[in-house]
Motif scaffolding. Structure first.
Motif, PDB file in Angstrom:
ATOM      1  N   ASN A 280       0.369  -1.364   0.101  1.00  0.00           N
ATOM      2  CA  ASN A 280      -0.027  -0.081   0.284  1.00  0.00           C
ATOM      3  C   ASN A 280       0.546   1.528   0.217  1.00  0.00           C
ATOM      4  OD1 ASN A 280      -1.779   2.031   0.488  1.00  0.00           O
ATOM      5  ND2 ASN A 280      -1.647   1.343   3.199  1.00  0.00           N
TER       6      ASN A 280
ATOM      7  N   VAL B   3      -8.602  -1.711  -4.953  1.00  0.00           N
ATOM      8  CA  VAL B   3      -7.292  -0.992  -4.539  1.00  0.00           C
ATOM      9  C   VAL B   3      -6.051  -0.700  -5.494  1.00  0.00           C
ATOM     10  CG1 VAL B   3      -5.993   0.774  -2.839  1.00  0.00           C
ATOM     11  CG2 VAL B   3      -8.232  -0.635  -1.883  1.00  0.00           C
TER      12      VAL B   3
ATOM     13  N   LEU C  50     -10.019   2.220   2.687  1.00  0.00           N
ATOM     14  CA  LEU C  50     -10.641   0.926   1.252  1.00  0.00           C
ATOM     15  C   LEU C  50     -11.962   0.118   1.818  1.00  0.00           C
ATOM     16  CD1 LEU C  50      -8.397  -1.944   1.352  1.00  0.00           C
ATOM     17  CD2 LEU C  50      -6.690   0.364   2.094  1.00  0.00           C
TER      18      LEU C  50
ATOM     19  N   ARG D 285      -4.638   7.757  -4.530  1.00  0.00           N
ATOM     20  CA  ARG D 285      -4.798   6.491  -4.764  1.00  0.00           C
ATOM     21  C   ARG D 285      -6.180   6.298  -4.232  1.00  0.00           C
ATOM     22  NH1 ARG D 285      -4.751   3.528   1.382  1.00  0.00           N
ATOM     23  NH2 ARG D 285      -6.860   4.250   1.597  1.00  0.00           N
TER      24      ARG D 285
ATOM     25  N   SER E 287      -9.466   3.198  -3.504  1.00  0.00           N
ATOM     26  CA  SER E 287     -10.261   2.138  -3.321  1.00  0.00           C
ATOM     27  C   SER E 287     -11.500   2.299  -4.606  1.00  0.00           C
ATOM     28  CB  SER E 287     -10.815   2.332  -1.935  1.00  0.00           C
ATOM     29  OG  SER E 287     -11.500   1.153  -1.750  1.00  0.00           O
TER      30      SER E 287
END
Ligand code: PLP
Length: 409
Positions: free
Chosen positions: A153, A303, A330, A364, A366
């Motif tokens: 991540n 993700v 997420l 990022r 999700s």
């Protein structure tokens, strides 16, 4: 019952009531009557055991192909319990790029209590082997455990559980896997050699951003007893109503994940083709199926992350999204977007962040279960605004300024 989807819905019998209810009851009882002095009731006190919690614990143990499951009040409470089995002087090899809260728990709590942590690039088998083996001549004992996440991540590197567990076992270490991003639907680490698998059930397992929970599943008897001790003595147990929320979430795990993955694939392909996007990190992109299969994964999850091209401010994209919510976390039904350098990873010094590839331009996502077309349209209009801002910032300021002044006059 051997098939996974059926197991999700009714893997365990609901047989402890006389009503025919299809769902297990929520037992809001902290204490349980003894038949008589000296009898040994199945339950006596809720920290030690609660039937609602036990249902969830058996459910996750079954799905992860382990022998015992344990439910905690959060993912970090679960990780704390797992790490508590080690003793001062023990060395743990840790994958680079682990969850920030885990990193902090290791380095700002367990390190002060005598554990040592060595971060290593788990893709580099030779480096991992050397780190686990230690160096007895230098007084560095072999590691007691390797701790890592299957998907890192926010860059979504894919760790090979089988290869890493093999290396750990060769040196007498156990392999502890955080399976939060992957879930037992896409991979069961215990089948691939891991000894302990854990989850922030807050994410995909509960799946609705409405409960904080952690789960641990063990294979061996001794480690199972140790984790039970930690659960019962630290007492970071999950309350019955929350246990039931996670139980219910798990029933729709595969349905949600199927849609999340299909959406993530569509969004990733859209991003790849967008002129404002420099890189896309998503192991579910076409061409990576063999890599995933080789590492024992049935999918890439929901993700993904991407970098905008230099000059574009990622905040201009994020601040203008409407379907995506600007939020950390997420794995839930709703799509979330965030800027790791300012949100999930802001505590990491910039230099450290850049070293592991978390640039200031990295976003990022999700992906949830909405219509992919709405997610893509949302990103599209936000990119358009970000591009206008970019033009405004990079226009010849004098000419632009005069022009504007003229218009305003
Ligand atoms: C969220 C998360 C955790 C921590 O879980 P909490 O439920 O927030 O305590 C641990 N590991 C990973 C990979 C996570 O995403």
């Amino acid at each position: 019952m051997t098939r996974f989807n059926t197991q999700l819905v009714h893997g365990l019998p609901v047989g402890d009531n006389a009503t025919g209810a299809v769902n297990p009851p929520i037992y809001n009882s902290t204490t349980y009557a003894f038949e008589k002095v000296g009898s040994m009731p199945r339950y006596d006190y809720a920290r030690s055991g609660n039937p609602t919690r036990e249902f969830l614990e058996n459910q996750i143990a079954q799905l992860e192909h382990g022998t015992r499951g344990f439910a905690f009040a959060s993912g970090l409470a679960a990780i704390h319990a797992v790490l508590s089995v080690f003793k001062p002087g023990d060395r743990i090899v840790v994958g680079k790029n682990i969850y920030g809260g885990t990193y902090s728990l290791f380095h700002e709590y367990f390190a002060d209590r005598g554990l040592t942590f060595d971060a290593v690039d788990t893709h580099d088998a030779a480096a991992l082997e050397a780190a686990v083996a230690g160096d007895r001549a230098q007084g560095v004992q072999p590691a007691k455990a390797v701790y890592f996440e299957v998907l890192t991540n926010p860059l979504l590197d894919v760790n090979d559980v089988r290869a890493i567990a093999n290396i750990a076992h060769r040196h007498g270490a156990i392999a502890i896997v955080d399976n939060t991003f992957v879930t037992p639907y896409l991979q069961r680490p215990l089948d691939l050699g891991a000894d302990v698998v854990l989850h922030s059930a807050t994410k995909y397992l509960a799946g609705h951003s409405d409960v904080n929970a952690g789960l641990v599943v063990t294979l061996g008897e001794k480690i199972g007893q140790q984790i039970y001790f930690a659960q019962n003595r630290f007492g970071g147990v999950l309350a019955p109503a929350e246990c039931d929320a996670v139980r219910r979430g798990i029933q729709t795990l595969a349905l949600r994940m199927d849609r999340q993955q299909a959406n993530a694939k569509a969004v990733a392909q859209y991003l790849l083709a967008h002129p404002l996007v420099k890189t896309v990190n998503y192991p579910g992109l076409p061409g990576r199926e063999r890599e995933l299969a080789a590492k024992g994964l049935r999918g890439a999850g929901g993700v993904l992350s991407f970098e905008v091209v230099p000059g574009v401010d990622p905040a201009d994209v994020l601040d203008n999204l409407h379907v995506f919510r600007l939020a950390v976390s997420l794995g839930a039904v709703e799509s979330l977007a965030e800027l790791p350098c300012r949100m999930t990873h802001f505590e990491l010094p910039r230099e450290e962040r850049l070293k592991v590839g978390i640039t200031d331009e990295l976003v990022r996502l999700s992906i949830g279960i909405e219509d992919a077309a709405d997610l893509i349209e949302d990103l599209g209009q936000a990119f358009d605004i970000a591009y206008e801002q970019y033009i405004r910032r990079h226009a010849d300021v004098d000419v632009f300024g005069e022009l504007t002044a003229g218009v305003l006059a």
